[in-house]
Design an enzyme around this catalytic site. Structure first.
Site, PDB file in Angstrom:
ATOM      1  N   THR A 122       0.849  -1.179   0.080  1.00  0.00           N
ATOM      2  CA  THR A 122       0.024  -0.045  -0.195  1.00  0.00           C
ATOM      3  C   THR A 122       0.799   1.186   0.060  1.00  0.00           C
ATOM      4  O   THR A 122       0.515   2.328  -0.577  1.00  0.00           O
ATOM      5  CB  THR A 122      -0.937   0.000   1.098  1.00  0.00           C
ATOM      6  OG1 THR A 122      -1.909  -1.063   0.917  1.00  0.00           O
ATOM      7  CG2 THR A 122      -1.719   1.185   1.487  1.00  0.00           C
ATOM      8  N   THR A 158       1.737  -4.225   4.149  1.00  0.00           N
ATOM      9  CA  THR A 158       1.396  -4.439   5.780  1.00  0.00           C
ATOM     10  C   THR A 158       0.887  -5.828   5.974  1.00  0.00           C
ATOM     11  O   THR A 158       1.175  -6.456   6.996  1.00  0.00           O
ATOM     12  CB  THR A 158       0.279  -3.469   6.270  1.00  0.00           C
ATOM     13  OG1 THR A 158      -0.914  -3.767   5.676  1.00  0.00           O
ATOM     14  CG2 THR A 158       0.980  -2.131   6.368  1.00  0.00           C
ATOM     15  N   ASP A 159       0.172  -6.649   4.976  1.00  0.00           N
ATOM     16  CA  ASP A 159      -0.366  -7.736   5.201  1.00  0.00           C
ATOM     17  C   ASP A 159       0.707  -8.971   5.741  1.00  0.00           C
ATOM     18  O   ASP A 159       0.311  -9.665   6.441  1.00  0.00           O
ATOM     19  CB  ASP A 159      -1.133  -8.321   3.814  1.00  0.00           C
ATOM     20  CG  ASP A 159      -2.613  -7.364   3.674  1.00  0.00           C
ATOM     21  OD1 ASP A 159      -2.774  -6.620   4.737  1.00  0.00           O
ATOM     22  OD2 ASP A 159      -3.120  -7.444   2.516  1.00  0.00           O
TER      23      ASP A 159
HETATM   24  N1  ASP Z   1      -2.726  -5.608   0.621  1.00  0.00           N
HETATM   25  C1  ASP Z   1      -1.668  -4.524   1.011  1.00  0.00           C
HETATM   26  C2  ASP Z   1      -0.323  -5.191   1.015  1.00  0.00           C
HETATM   27  O1  ASP Z   1      -0.136  -6.024   2.053  1.00  0.00           O
HETATM   28  C3  ASP Z   1      -2.137  -3.916   2.328  1.00  0.00           C
HETATM   29  C4  ASP Z   1      -0.858  -2.836   2.717  1.00  0.00           C
HETATM   30  O2  ASP Z   1       0.197  -2.795   2.373  1.00  0.00           O
HETATM   31  O3  ASP Z   1      -1.247  -2.083   3.783  1.00  0.00           O
HETATM   32  O4  ASP Z   1       0.466  -4.872   0.083  1.00  0.00           O
END
Ligand code: ASP
Length: 340
Positions: free
Chosen positions: A24, A104-105
């Site tokens: 993200t 973040t995932d």
């Molecule tokens: N789906 C995204 C990822 O993990 C979520 C994020 O980065 O906050 O790449």
């Protein structure tokens, strides 16, 4: 412990490699109020760095694009590529530290894998964002600034892989994502953050004690063993475990209830799997606390290893690396879970 460091003078700027993988933090949406319906991993590392004023005063940046993915799609092959790249960079006299931008995932899994597989005492810091780069109040630029500040500080050396997020510094072993939407999305349950970064100042309040990086026997391999996670819950059957065994799984982590307790149906299936040589690790789906080894009556009789304070996803990382290192015997595995 209270260790603080400010940024260096311009004449002696640290050389920091920033490796981008997507997420993200590199996401873009059609309009600035969109913080959920965006595409992750579409903005390149040069644009990410250009959005951070003042970076040039903190470090000489060497930028690299390793991947452009949504981290929900992280692969074990990419972990190997990343570990190799980080190890090469940190072995170089030209580089003083590495920052990795990530989604973040699965950040907590990649961070723990690198915490065990990177072979350097130089700083390695992961960061991410909850809001895409195109959003109002995007959190990525400040997180990236803080990650570079941390990697460029002498205080981060020898601390293993760190996560800089929302001004806090977390140990890769402890950190977990705890919110689907909030900007303050990461915590280290039970133990808390190691410290914080704010306005160019790095401050550590404590040190993580478990061995990491140069003090582990682990390396990210070219070929990974098949290790999967199953869960225990009301009404669960043994179908998933039996299917994994039939598929040739080498290790299974069970996300048990409470203190790693397991529904009778699944427990029997896992005991059968262990009897056939599958490494079985008992963790908990609860999200904090530890899963203690429960001794002769249970774990030893059933052939299970207990995960301690590692959640199921991190327990799987350690089991993957252990099996890849040729360590699969139950007592030896338990020692690893008690140590790392
Ligand atoms: N789906 C995204 C990822 O993990 C979520 C994020 O980065 O906050 O790449």
């Amino acid at each position: 412990m209270n260790t603080s460091a400010s940024t260096s003078s311009a004449a002696t700027l640290p050389r920091i490699a920033v490796l981008a993988t997507g997420g993200t933090i590199a996401g873009s949406a059609p309009d600035a109020s969109n913080t959920a319906g965006y595409q992750a991993g579409v903005i390149g590392v040069a644009q990410l760095l250009a959005a951070v004023p003042g970076l040039d005063a903190i470090a000489h940046i060497h930028a690299g694009q390793v991947a452009s993915i949504d981290s929900k799609d992280m692969s074990l092959a990419l972990w190997s590529t990343l570990a190799q790249r980080v190890n090469e960079l940190l072995a170089s006299d030209e580089i003083d530290g590495v920052v990795i931008t990530h989604g973040t995932d699965t950040l907590e899994e990649t961070a723990y894998c690198l915490h065990l597989a990177v072979k350097s005492a130089k700083p390695c810091v992961l960061t991410a964002a909850m809001r895409p780069a195109s959003a109002l109040s995007a959190d990525g630029p400040l997180n990236l600034l803080n990650a570079v500040t941390l990697a460029a500080s002498g205080a981060a050396a020898g601390q293993g892989v760190l996560v800089a997020f929302n001004n806090r510094i977390h140990c890769a072993r402890d950190v977990v994502k705890v919110s689907t939407y909030a900007v303050d999305a990461f915590q280290s349950p039970e133990v808390g953050a190691l410290g914080w970064v704010q306005d160019g100042r790095v401050e550590f309040q404590r040190k993580a004690l478990r061995p990491h990086t140069v003090d582990t026997p682990f390396a990210a391999p070219a070929q990974w063993p098949l290790v999967e996670i199953v869960a225990s819950y009301a009404g669960v059957s043994r179908v998933a475990v039996d299917a994994l065994v039939a598929a040739g799984v080498r290790g299974i982590v069970v996300a048990g209830t409470g203190n790693g307790s397991i529904h009778g149906a699944v427990q029997q299936a896992l005991a059968d799997a262990a009897a056939r040589g599958v490494a079985v690790v008992r963790a908990s789906r609860v999200g904090s606390g530890h899963v203690m080894h429960n001794g002769a009556a249970k774990d030893d009789a059933l052939g299970f290893v207990s995960a301690g304070t590692l959640n199921p996803y991190k327990a799987r990382v350690l089991l993957l690396l252990a099996l890849a290192a040729g360590i699969g015997e139950k007592a030896a595995l338990q020692r690893l879970f008690d140590t790392y």
